[in-house]
Scaffold this motif. Structure first.
Motif, short mmCIF file in Angstrom:
data_model
loop_
_atom_site.label_atom_id
_atom_site.label_comp_id
_atom_site.label_asym_id
_atom_site.label_seq_id
_atom_site.Cartn_x
_atom_site.Cartn_y
_atom_site.Cartn_z
N GLY A 26 0.77 -1.23 0.00
CA GLY A 26 0.00 0.00 0.00
C GLY A 26 0.80 1.28 0.00
N ALA A 27 2.11 1.21 -0.26
CA ALA A 27 2.93 2.42 -0.23
C ALA A 27 3.96 2.36 -1.36
CB ALA A 27 3.63 2.56 1.12
N ILE A 28 4.55 3.51 -1.64
CA ILE A 28 5.57 3.62 -2.67
C ILE A 28 6.93 3.25 -2.08
CG2 ILE A 28 6.78 5.21 -4.21
CD1 ILE A 28 4.16 6.76 -4.48
N VAL A 29 7.58 2.27 -2.67
CA VAL A 29 8.91 1.85 -2.21
C VAL A 29 9.98 2.75 -2.80
CG1 VAL A 29 10.57 -0.04 -2.15
CG2 VAL A 29 8.12 -0.53 -1.96
N THR A 30 9.93 2.96 -4.11
CA THR A 30 10.87 3.86 -4.78
C THR A 30 10.18 4.42 -6.01
OG1 THR A 30 13.03 4.02 -5.85
CG2 THR A 30 11.87 1.93 -6.08
N ALA A 31 10.53 5.65 -6.37
CA ALA A 31 9.84 6.31 -7.48
C ALA A 31 10.73 7.36 -8.11
CB ALA A 31 8.53 6.94 -6.99
N GLN A 32 10.41 7.69 -9.34
CA GLN A 32 11.08 8.75 -10.08
C GLN A 32 10.03 9.60 -10.79
OE1 GLN A 32 14.44 9.65 -10.85
NE2 GLN A 32 15.09 8.35 -9.14
N ARG A 33 10.26 10.90 -10.84
CA ARG A 33 9.40 11.81 -11.60
C ARG A 33 10.25 12.50 -12.65
NH1 ARG A 33 6.45 17.16 -9.13
NH2 ARG A 33 5.29 17.79 -10.99
N LEU A 34 9.90 12.33 -13.91
CA LEU A 34 10.71 12.82 -15.03
C LEU A 34 9.98 13.97 -15.73
CD1 LEU A 34 11.52 9.33 -16.56
CD2 LEU A 34 12.87 10.56 -14.87
N PRO A 35 10.70 15.03 -16.11
CA PRO A 35 10.06 16.17 -16.81
C PRO A 35 9.88 15.90 -18.30
CG PRO A 35 12.37 16.63 -16.47
CD PRO A 35 12.12 15.28 -15.82
N VAL A 36 9.42 14.71 -18.63
CA VAL A 36 9.23 14.30 -20.03
C VAL A 36 7.87 13.64 -20.13
CG1 VAL A 36 10.02 12.79 -21.88
CG2 VAL A 36 11.69 13.99 -20.48
#
Length: 343
Positions: free
Chosen positions: A176-186
């Motif tokens: 139920g949670a985010i383990v690892t994430a990335q946000r890309l400006p694309v």
């Protein structure tokens, strides 16, 4: 998720403010608004002329005193006043009157992963200006994962990629949670820009503002015998209408730069993910949501580059708002981790 399911069940409406489209879910009614996040303003009087699909059709076709604006960029409200005016007109008088009858109107909204406090505050102010007494914020990745039916509450890895117009968000979820994430400006807009730049520099062809998305579909539906597609636009030198025959392989090469950025983001997420969860992804693979997930050839490119199964969600653009709606209506069961008794 920064808010409990119990708090979300008390909300009356859910809003997904995206760079491309705005969607509103009302408890008991479903999705009542699904329109482009665009408004047309008369710069002489300040009056709002059109919103949604009609305002989008006006892009690039207006006289000088009419300005077409987008009050939301990358899932973040950049113009609170214009976003409120746009939402009021999209909701309509009848629905707004019904919502005002709620004694303590509560709203839920999606926010991009790791959005800064100012961006979250702008989202809250937008909905408070519409009459909400309390606003709950939910990470877009979790809402989209719930909306496309991923088992986010289980102790196993699920990977999701939210392909928006301005950003791409990639995450691995478990329990139920985010383990690892990335946000890309694309996002989809970057791919649009790559196609427009290629045609401008290689063929001296200028495209109308409304023709880029049909062009992307033409890339996938090109003549299989010749591998070409015909594109209509304006000659950059003469200003006259002109058609050119373009090699679709060259177009795919032109959009390789934004695709490579997305692949690099997936690689960073996998490298920072615990090995046990990466092993789960070999079977579960990656689920793509968001309006840009429908770009032709995206699933094939991801599968070839990662070796993982790739699934495009059914109706991917609606996943985030449908996930919020499921939380509002109590269709998502709470995950309880009871502590062990003391010995």
């Amino acid at each position: 998720m920064t808010v409990s399911l119990e708090q979300l069940r008390r909300c009356h409406i859910a809003v997904d403010l995206g760079a491309a489209r705005t969607r509103v879910f009302v408890k008991g009614q479903g999705v009542v608004v699904d329109e482009p996040s665009v408004a047309a303003v008369n710069t002489r009087t300040g009056g709002l002329i059109a919103v949604g699909a009609f305002a989008q059709q006006m892009t690039g076709r207006t006289p000088e005193y009419i300005r077409v604006v987008r009050p939301v960029s990358g899932g973040t409200v950049v113009d609170v006043d214009m976003a409120q005016r746009m939402l009021r007109h999209l909701l309509g008088d009848k629905l707004r009157r019904a919502l005002r009858r709620k004694p303590r109107l509560r709203a839920a909204a999606c926010t991009p992963h790791e959005s800064d406090p100012l961006a979250r505050r702008a989202t809250v102010e937008t909905l408070v200006g519409l009459g909400a007494r309390r606003v709950e914020l939910v990470d877009t990745l979790i809402a989209a994962a719930v909306g496309c039916g991923l088992p986010v509450e289980r102790p196993e890895a699920t990977m999701i990629m939210a392909c928006g117009a301005a950003t791409t968000q990639i995450a691995v979820l478990s329990l139920g949670a985010i383990v690892t994430a990335q946000r890309l400006p694309v996002g989809g807009d970057a791919i649009d820009h790559a196609i427009v730049s290629h045609l401008r520099h290689r063929h001296d062809l200028l495209l109308p503002a409304q023709s880029v998305r049909p062009l992307q579909l033409a890339v996938d539906a090109a003549d299989p015998r010749t591998g070409t597609t015909e594109i209509h636009g304006r000659d950059a030198a003469t200003g006259l209408a002109r058609s050119v025959t373009v090699d679709t392989a060259a177009l795919r090469e032109a959009i390789s730069a934004p695709f490579t950025t997305i692949l690099d983001g997936i690689g960073r997420v996998l490298r920072t993910c615990p090995p046990d969860l990466v092993a789960d992804l070999a079977e579960g693979g990656l689920t793509a949501v968001g309006g840009s997930a429908l770009l032709p050839g995206l699933d094939r490119m991801l599968k070839e580059a990662t070796g993982m199964p790739i699934r495009i969600a059914e109706n991917p653009g609606m996943c985030a708002v449908q996930g919020l709606g499921a939380m509002l209506e109590g269709r998502v069961g709470p995950m309880t981790l009871s502590p062990l008794p003391a010995r």
